[in-house]
Enzyme design. Structure first.
Site, PDB file in Angstrom:
ATOM      1  N   HIS A   1      -1.537  -5.399   2.343  1.00 18.26           N
ATOM      2  CA  HIS A   1      -2.762  -6.206   2.321  1.00 18.26           C
ATOM      3  C   HIS A   1      -2.432  -7.578   1.733  1.00 18.26           C
ATOM      4  O   HIS A   1      -1.644  -7.679   0.782  1.00 18.26           O
ATOM      5  CB  HIS A   1      -3.830  -5.526   1.454  1.00 18.26           C
ATOM      6  CG  HIS A   1      -4.816  -4.726   2.224  1.00 18.26           C
ATOM      7  ND1 HIS A   1      -5.039  -3.387   1.999  1.00 18.26           N
ATOM      8  CD2 HIS A   1      -5.685  -5.076   3.234  1.00 18.26           C
ATOM      9  CE1 HIS A   1      -5.983  -2.948   2.828  1.00 18.26           C
ATOM     10  NE2 HIS A   1      -6.381  -3.945   3.585  1.00 18.26           N
TER      11      HIS A   1
ATOM     12  N   CYS B   1      -8.280  -1.085   8.040  1.00 17.20           N
ATOM     13  CA  CYS B   1      -6.865  -1.164   7.646  1.00 17.20           C
ATOM     14  C   CYS B   1      -6.340   0.202   7.233  1.00 17.20           C
ATOM     15  O   CYS B   1      -5.240   0.598   7.619  1.00 17.20           O
ATOM     16  CB  CYS B   1      -6.679  -2.142   6.485  1.00 17.20           C
ATOM     17  SG  CYS B   1      -6.845  -3.861   6.984  1.00 17.20           S
TER      18      CYS B   1
ATOM     19  N   GLU C   1       0.843  -1.202   0.000  1.00 16.91           N
ATOM     20  CA  GLU C   1       0.000   0.000   0.000  1.00 16.91           C
ATOM     21  C   GLU C   1       0.875   1.249   0.000  1.00 16.91           C
ATOM     22  O   GLU C   1       1.784   1.390   0.798  1.00 16.91           O
ATOM     23  CB  GLU C   1      -0.929   0.009   1.215  1.00 16.91           C
ATOM     24  CG  GLU C   1      -1.911  -1.158   1.251  1.00 16.91           C
ATOM     25  CD  GLU C   1      -2.920  -1.144   0.104  1.00 16.91           C
ATOM     26  OE1 GLU C   1      -2.987  -0.142  -0.630  1.00 16.91           O
ATOM     27  OE2 GLU C   1      -3.632  -2.162  -0.060  1.00 16.91           O
TER      28      GLU C   1
ATOM     29  N   ARG D   1     -17.939   0.084   4.572  1.00  8.91           N
ATOM     30  CA  ARG D   1     -18.920  -0.647   3.750  1.00  8.91           C
ATOM     31  C   ARG D   1     -19.736  -1.610   4.606  1.00  8.91           C
ATOM     32  O   ARG D   1     -20.915  -1.851   4.346  1.00  8.91           O
ATOM     33  CB  ARG D   1     -18.183  -1.415   2.641  1.00  8.91           C
ATOM     34  CG  ARG D   1     -19.083  -2.148   1.670  1.00  8.91           C
ATOM     35  CD  ARG D   1     -18.268  -2.865   0.593  1.00  8.91           C
ATOM     36  NE  ARG D   1     -17.366  -3.888   1.113  1.00  8.91           N
ATOM     37  CZ  ARG D   1     -17.737  -5.111   1.463  1.00  8.91           C
ATOM     38  NH1 ARG D   1     -18.998  -5.487   1.358  1.00  8.91           N
ATOM     39  NH2 ARG D   1     -16.842  -5.974   1.918  1.00  8.91           N
TER      40      ARG D   1
HETATM   41  N1  PCA Z   1      -8.849  -6.161   6.590  1.00 10.47           N
HETATM   42  C1  PCA Z   1      -9.766  -5.044   6.731  1.00 10.47           C
HETATM   43  C2  PCA Z   1      -9.780  -4.737   8.188  1.00 10.47           C
HETATM   44  C3  PCA Z   1      -9.115  -5.857   8.869  1.00 10.47           C
HETATM   45  C4  PCA Z   1      -8.494  -6.654   7.796  1.00 10.47           C
HETATM   46  O1  PCA Z   1      -7.774  -7.635   7.950  1.00 10.47           O
HETATM   47  C5  PCA Z   1      -9.422  -3.870   5.840  1.00 10.47           C
HETATM   48  O2  PCA Z   1      -8.826  -4.088   4.765  1.00 10.47           O
HETATM   49  O3  PCA Z   1      -9.737  -2.737   6.189  1.00 10.47           O
END
Ligand code: PCA
Length: 218
Positions: A170, A146, A83, A93
């Site tokens: 991610h 996140c 990211e 969402r």
């Molecule tokens: N993914 C979510 C929140 C916690 C996670 O593991 C996100 O991408 O915001």
């Protein structure tokens, strides 16, 4: 006096109907290990906006880490997503694990609209691809928990005098989650652990990034 150099690695509890979260599995696997002479301190965050407002800043204060790397599940993505930018926006969402669903509010009132990761993302991208691990630069960490944690981490590190650097990765679903999402991508835990380890090693070895086209046209 505490002299050990540490890296804060965060993951999240399961959410959104899942019973596991790959980010938690990675954090638990790497907790207490040594990477590049740094001790990994693994911490698992709740998927809830309110408690996440303070936790990472408290942990940064407690540990004074050289690096802070946040991990989170991004179901449906096929690669480790490096990211690049956190936006100062929450637009949930789905409800978080505490049942709250904030919409169109800033992560931090009065702060910048966006904050960048301070890791050498292009170098990490190359290292991962050379190791045969699918990876990509991502220009959106979403508008959920996140992104909130990524924004607060970047904000905290920018204000601190500690020279700590940080970012967010991610990760896809694990194969055991993928069986419940036919046609959707997943990645083995071992590949994710190897990828996160490589990202840490590369970040420790290089402060500056390289110029490498990895953007998108849309
Ligand atoms: N993914 C979510 C929140 C916690 C996670 O593991 C996100 O991408 O915001």
């Amino acid at each position: 006096m505490k002299t050990e150099k540490v890296i804060l690695l965060t993951g999240f509890e399961p959410f959104g109907g899942e019973t596991i979260n790959p980010s938690q599995c990675i954090v638990e696997a790497l907790d207490h290990t040594l990477i590049g002479g740094h001790r990994i301190v693994g911490r698992v965050l709740p998927v809830a906006f309110a408690p996440c407002e303070c936790l990472v800043a408290e942990w940064i204060e407690e540990l004074n880490p050289a690096l802070v790397i946040g991990l989170g599940q991004a179901g449906g993505r096929s690669e480790l997503s490096l990211e690049r930018i956190a936006v100062n926006l929450i637009d949930a969402r789905i409800c978080d694990n505490d049942g709250s669903q904030p919409v169109d509010v800033p992560v931090q009132a009065g702060a910048a609209a966006g904050l960048f990761a301070s890791l050498p993302l292009k170098r990490i991208l190359l290292a991962l691809q050379n190791a045969g691990i699918p990876a990509a630069i991502s220009h959106s960490a979403g508008t959920y928990v996140c992104n909130q944690v990524f924004f607060l981490t970047a904000s905290c590190l920018a204000k601190s005098t500690s020279q700590g650097r940080g970012g967010f990765i991610h990760v896809p679903w694990l194969p055991e989650q993928g069986v419940n999402h036919p046609g959707q991508p997943s990645m083995a835990l071992a590949a994710m652990i190897e990828g996160v380890t490589l990202a840490i090693r590369t970040s420790l070895a290089h402060e500056a990034d390289i110029a490498l086209a990895a953007g998108t046209t849309h």
